[in-house]
Design a protein around this motif. Structure first.
Motif, PDB file in Angstrom:
ATOM      1  N   CYS A   1     -40.136 -52.346 -36.563  1.00  0.00           N
ATOM      2  CA  CYS A   1     -39.551 -51.218 -37.274  1.00  0.00           C
ATOM      3  C   CYS A   1     -38.270 -50.786 -36.563  1.00  0.00           C
ATOM      4  CB  CYS A   1     -40.553 -50.073 -37.301  1.00  0.00           C
ATOM      5  SG  CYS A   1     -39.948 -48.555 -38.045  1.00  0.00           S
ATOM      6  N   ASN A   2     -37.293 -50.408 -37.352  1.00  0.00           N
ATOM      7  CA  ASN A   2     -36.021 -49.935 -36.813  1.00  0.00           C
ATOM      8  C   ASN A   2     -35.675 -48.598 -37.436  1.00  0.00           C
ATOM      9  OD1 ASN A   2     -32.826 -49.855 -37.493  1.00  0.00           O
ATOM     10  ND2 ASN A   2     -33.203 -50.642 -35.443  1.00  0.00           N
ATOM     11  N   ALA A   3     -35.178 -47.681 -36.610  1.00  0.00           N
ATOM     12  CA  ALA A   3     -34.757 -46.369 -37.103  1.00  0.00           C
ATOM     13  C   ALA A   3     -33.371 -46.052 -36.557  1.00  0.00           C
ATOM     14  CB  ALA A   3     -35.750 -45.299 -36.665  1.00  0.00           C
TER      15      ALA A   3
ATOM     16  N   ALA B   1     -43.832 -44.755 -37.393  1.00  0.00           N
ATOM     17  CA  ALA B   1     -43.499 -43.354 -37.199  1.00  0.00           C
ATOM     18  C   ALA B   1     -42.535 -43.195 -36.031  1.00  0.00           C
ATOM     19  CB  ALA B   1     -44.764 -42.546 -36.941  1.00  0.00           C
ATOM     20  N   ALA B   2     -41.481 -42.442 -36.265  1.00  0.00           N
ATOM     21  CA  ALA B   2     -40.520 -42.118 -35.218  1.00  0.00           C
ATOM     22  C   ALA B   2     -40.746 -40.684 -34.770  1.00  0.00           C
ATOM     23  CB  ALA B   2     -39.103 -42.306 -35.721  1.00  0.00           C
ATOM     24  N   SER B   3     -40.621 -40.456 -33.466  1.00  0.00           N
ATOM     25  CA  SER B   3     -40.824 -39.112 -32.930  1.00  0.00           C
ATOM     26  C   SER B   3     -39.905 -38.884 -31.737  1.00  0.00           C
ATOM     27  CB  SER B   3     -42.282 -38.910 -32.520  1.00  0.00           C
ATOM     28  OG  SER B   3     -42.633 -39.829 -31.494  1.00  0.00           O
ATOM     29  N   GLY B   4     -39.764 -37.618 -31.354  1.00  0.00           N
ATOM     30  CA  GLY B   4     -38.926 -37.288 -30.209  1.00  0.00           C
ATOM     31  C   GLY B   4     -37.728 -36.467 -30.632  1.00  0.00           C
ATOM     32  N   SER B   5     -36.610 -36.694 -29.958  1.00  0.00           N
ATOM     33  CA  SER B   5     -35.389 -35.914 -30.179  1.00  0.00           C
ATOM     34  C   SER B   5     -34.637 -36.436 -31.410  1.00  0.00           C
ATOM     35  CB  SER B   5     -34.489 -35.986 -28.946  1.00  0.00           C
ATOM     36  OG  SER B   5     -35.162 -35.482 -27.809  1.00  0.00           O
ATOM     37  N   ILE B   6     -35.133 -36.028 -32.569  1.00  0.00           N
ATOM     38  CA  ILE B   6     -34.586 -36.517 -33.836  1.00  0.00           C
ATOM     39  C   ILE B   6     -34.083 -35.347 -34.663  1.00  0.00           C
ATOM     40  CG2 ILE B   6     -35.115 -37.681 -35.998  1.00  0.00           C
ATOM     41  CD1 ILE B   6     -37.310 -39.221 -34.476  1.00  0.00           C
TER      42      ILE B   6
ATOM     43  N   SER C   1     -41.119 -47.925 -48.412  1.00  0.00           N
ATOM     44  CA  SER C   1     -41.012 -46.518 -48.793  1.00  0.00           C
ATOM     45  C   SER C   1     -40.924 -45.693 -47.515  1.00  0.00           C
ATOM     46  CB  SER C   1     -42.218 -46.079 -49.634  1.00  0.00           C
ATOM     47  OG  SER C   1     -43.428 -46.258 -48.907  1.00  0.00           O
ATOM     48  N   ARG C   2     -40.534 -44.432 -47.658  1.00  0.00           N
ATOM     49  CA  ARG C   2     -40.429 -43.586 -46.473  1.00  0.00           C
ATOM     50  C   ARG C   2     -40.754 -42.152 -46.815  1.00  0.00           C
ATOM     51  NH1 ARG C   2     -34.302 -43.595 -44.314  1.00  0.00           N
ATOM     52  NH2 ARG C   2     -34.957 -41.725 -43.159  1.00  0.00           N
ATOM     53  N   ASP C   3     -41.131 -41.421 -45.780  1.00  0.00           N
ATOM     54  CA  ASP C   3     -41.395 -39.997 -45.885  1.00  0.00           C
ATOM     55  C   ASP C   3     -40.464 -39.320 -44.885  1.00  0.00           C
ATOM     56  OD1 ASP C   3     -42.351 -37.379 -45.607  1.00  0.00           O
ATOM     57  OD2 ASP C   3     -44.413 -37.980 -46.006  1.00  0.00           O
ATOM     58  N   ASN C   4     -39.389 -38.731 -45.382  1.00  0.00           N
ATOM     59  CA  ASN C   4     -38.398 -38.144 -44.473  1.00  0.00           C
ATOM     60  C   ASN C   4     -38.974 -36.986 -43.664  1.00  0.00           C
ATOM     61  OD1 ASN C   4     -36.359 -39.917 -45.260  1.00  0.00           O
ATOM     62  ND2 ASN C   4     -35.691 -38.591 -46.935  1.00  0.00           N
ATOM     63  N   ALA C   5     -39.874 -36.232 -44.257  1.00  0.00           N
ATOM     64  CA  ALA C   5     -40.456 -35.083 -43.552  1.00  0.00           C
ATOM     65  C   ALA C   5     -41.281 -35.524 -42.350  1.00  0.00           C
ATOM     66  CB  ALA C   5     -41.314 -34.275 -44.504  1.00  0.00           C
ATOM     67  N   LYS C   6     -41.825 -36.737 -42.426  1.00  0.00           N
ATOM     68  CA  LYS C   6     -42.674 -37.252 -41.344  1.00  0.00           C
ATOM     69  C   LYS C   6     -41.966 -38.299 -40.504  1.00  0.00           C
ATOM     70  CE  LYS C   6     -47.001 -36.492 -43.875  1.00  0.00           C
ATOM     71  NZ  LYS C   6     -48.229 -37.140 -44.427  1.00  0.00           N
TER      72      LYS C   6
ATOM     73  N   GLN D   1     -35.107 -38.513 -26.002  1.00  0.00           N
ATOM     74  CA  GLN D   1     -35.869 -39.740 -26.118  1.00  0.00           C
ATOM     75  C   GLN D   1     -36.483 -39.849 -27.502  1.00  0.00           C
ATOM     76  OE1 GLN D   1     -35.986 -42.340 -24.504  1.00  0.00           O
ATOM     77  NE2 GLN D   1     -36.482 -42.151 -22.327  1.00  0.00           N
ATOM     78  N   VAL D   2     -36.473 -41.063 -28.026  1.00  0.00           N
ATOM     79  CA  VAL D   2     -37.057 -41.344 -29.329  1.00  0.00           C
ATOM     80  C   VAL D   2     -38.081 -42.459 -29.164  1.00  0.00           C
ATOM     81  CG1 VAL D   2     -36.606 -42.175 -31.663  1.00  0.00           C
ATOM     82  CG2 VAL D   2     -34.972 -40.633 -30.548  1.00  0.00           C
ATOM     83  N   GLN D   3     -39.221 -42.282 -29.785  1.00  0.00           N
ATOM     84  CA  GLN D   3     -40.246 -43.313 -29.781  1.00  0.00           C
ATOM     85  C   GLN D   3     -40.473 -43.781 -31.211  1.00  0.00           C
ATOM     86  OE1 GLN D   3     -41.132 -40.069 -28.347  1.00  0.00           O
ATOM     87  NE2 GLN D   3     -40.039 -40.850 -26.564  1.00  0.00           N
ATOM     88  N   VAL D   4     -40.648 -45.090 -31.356  1.00  0.00           N
ATOM     89  CA  VAL D   4     -40.929 -45.692 -32.656  1.00  0.00           C
ATOM     90  C   VAL D   4     -42.195 -46.523 -32.498  1.00  0.00           C
ATOM     91  CG1 VAL D   4     -40.107 -47.265 -34.433  1.00  0.00           C
ATOM     92  CG2 VAL D   4     -38.496 -45.724 -33.280  1.00  0.00           C
ATOM     93  N   VAL D   5     -43.191 -46.234 -33.304  1.00  0.00           N
ATOM     94  CA  VAL D   5     -44.488 -46.892 -33.163  1.00  0.00           C
ATOM     95  C   VAL D   5     -44.931 -47.461 -34.498  1.00  0.00           C
ATOM     96  CG1 VAL D   5     -46.897 -46.617 -32.517  1.00  0.00           C
ATOM     97  CG2 VAL D   5     -45.125 -45.333 -31.290  1.00  0.00           C
ATOM     98  N   GLU D   6     -45.210 -48.773 -34.500  1.00  0.00           N
ATOM     99  CA  GLU D   6     -45.704 -49.434 -35.703  1.00  0.00           C
ATOM    100  C   GLU D   6     -47.223 -49.555 -35.638  1.00  0.00           C
ATOM    101  OE1 GLU D   6     -41.987 -52.058 -34.550  1.00  0.00           O
ATOM    102  OE2 GLU D   6     -43.774 -51.310 -33.530  1.00  0.00           O
ATOM    103  N   SER D   7     -47.826 -49.697 -36.801  1.00  0.00           N
ATOM    104  CA  SER D   7     -49.258 -49.965 -36.891  1.00  0.00           C
ATOM    105  C   SER D   7     -49.533 -50.685 -38.205  1.00  0.00           C
ATOM    106  CB  SER D   7     -50.071 -48.675 -36.812  1.00  0.00           C
ATOM    107  OG  SER D   7     -49.741 -47.815 -37.880  1.00  0.00           O
ATOM    108  N   GLY D   8     -50.710 -51.316 -38.299  1.00  0.00           N
ATOM    109  CA  GLY D   8     -51.146 -51.894 -39.557  1.00  0.00           C
ATOM    110  C   GLY D   8     -51.118 -53.407 -39.634  1.00  0.00           C
ATOM    111  N   GLY D   9     -50.665 -54.070 -38.593  1.00  0.00           N
ATOM    112  CA  GLY D   9     -50.664 -55.525 -38.636  1.00  0.00           C
ATOM    113  C   GLY D   9     -52.073 -56.074 -38.531  1.00  0.00           C
ATOM    114  N   GLY D  10     -52.179 -57.394 -38.655  1.00  0.00           N
ATOM    115  CA  GLY D  10     -53.488 -58.014 -38.532  1.00  0.00           C
ATOM    116  C   GLY D  10     -53.511 -59.401 -39.134  1.00  0.00           C
ATOM    117  N   LEU D  11     -54.719 -59.896 -39.334  1.00  0.00           N
ATOM    118  CA  LEU D  11     -54.949 -61.231 -39.898  1.00  0.00           C
ATOM    119  C   LEU D  11     -55.441 -61.083 -41.330  1.00  0.00           C
ATOM    120  CD1 LEU D  11     -55.343 -64.316 -39.621  1.00  0.00           C
ATOM    121  CD2 LEU D  11     -57.626 -63.822 -38.705  1.00  0.00           C
ATOM    122  N   VAL D  12     -54.830 -61.833 -42.231  1.00  0.00           N
ATOM    123  CA  VAL D  12     -55.205 -61.761 -43.643  1.00  0.00           C
ATOM    124  C   VAL D  12     -55.084 -63.153 -44.252  1.00  0.00           C
ATOM    125  CG1 VAL D  12     -52.874 -61.184 -44.401  1.00  0.00           C
ATOM    126  CG2 VAL D  12     -54.845 -60.445 -45.773  1.00  0.00           C
ATOM    127  N   GLN D  13     -55.880 -63.423 -45.259  1.00  0.00           N
ATOM    128  CA  GLN D  13     -55.779 -64.704 -45.956  1.00  0.00           C
ATOM    129  C   GLN D  13     -54.598 -64.697 -46.919  1.00  0.00           C
ATOM    130  OE1 GLN D  13     -59.624 -65.453 -47.779  1.00  0.00           O
ATOM    131  NE2 GLN D  13     -60.287 -66.628 -45.993  1.00  0.00           N
TER     132      GLN D  13
END
Length: 121
Positions: free
Chosen positions: A95-97, A23-28, A70-75, A1-13
């Motif tokens: 997000c897509n992985a 961030a992707a996690s699980g059987s990767i 940008s991406r951080d392959n280690a994470k 199983q793989v989980q992909v979780v986004e964060s950081g959205g919101g309201l901005v002018q």
């Protein structure tokens, strides 16, 4: 199983900035391409930006010069820095992985649940 979780959205002018994280996690074993897509009601999901494991980047014309991926392959993480935001950037961002389960086995494309970005004028 793989989980992909986004964060950081919101309201901005308009003219402001936001930074999305995913961030992707699980059987990767490894992740090939990672990307950000967006969708507004009644329209198809569209590519915003993508980045390969070795750092080859592609942007939609509408965001070139304003967004940076940008991406951080280690994470197993990908980021989207969005500057000079416009009302037309308002959308749900996904997000897509592209995940490999092993060196010989492709696991599939995984999507996050989406994060809302709203840019007010």
């Amino acid at each position: 199983q793989v989980q992909v979780v986004e964060s950081g959205g919101g309201l901005v002018q308009a003219g402001g900035s936001l930074r999305l994280s995913c961030a992707a996690s699980g059987s990767i074993f490894s992740i090939n391409d990672m990307g950000w897509y967006r969708q507004v009601p009644g329209k198809e999901r569209e590519l915003v930006a993508s980045i390969t494991r070795v750092g080859i980047i592609n942007y939609a014309d509408s965001v070139k010069g304003r967004f940076t991926i940008s991406r951080d392959n280690a994470k197993n993480t990908v980021y989207l820095q969005m500057n000079s935001l416009k009302p037309e950037d308002t959308a749900v961002y996904y997000c897509n992985a592209n995940v490999r389960a092993s060196a010989w086995e492709y696991a599939g494309d995984y999507w996050g649940q989406g994060t809302q970005v709203t840019v007010s004028s």
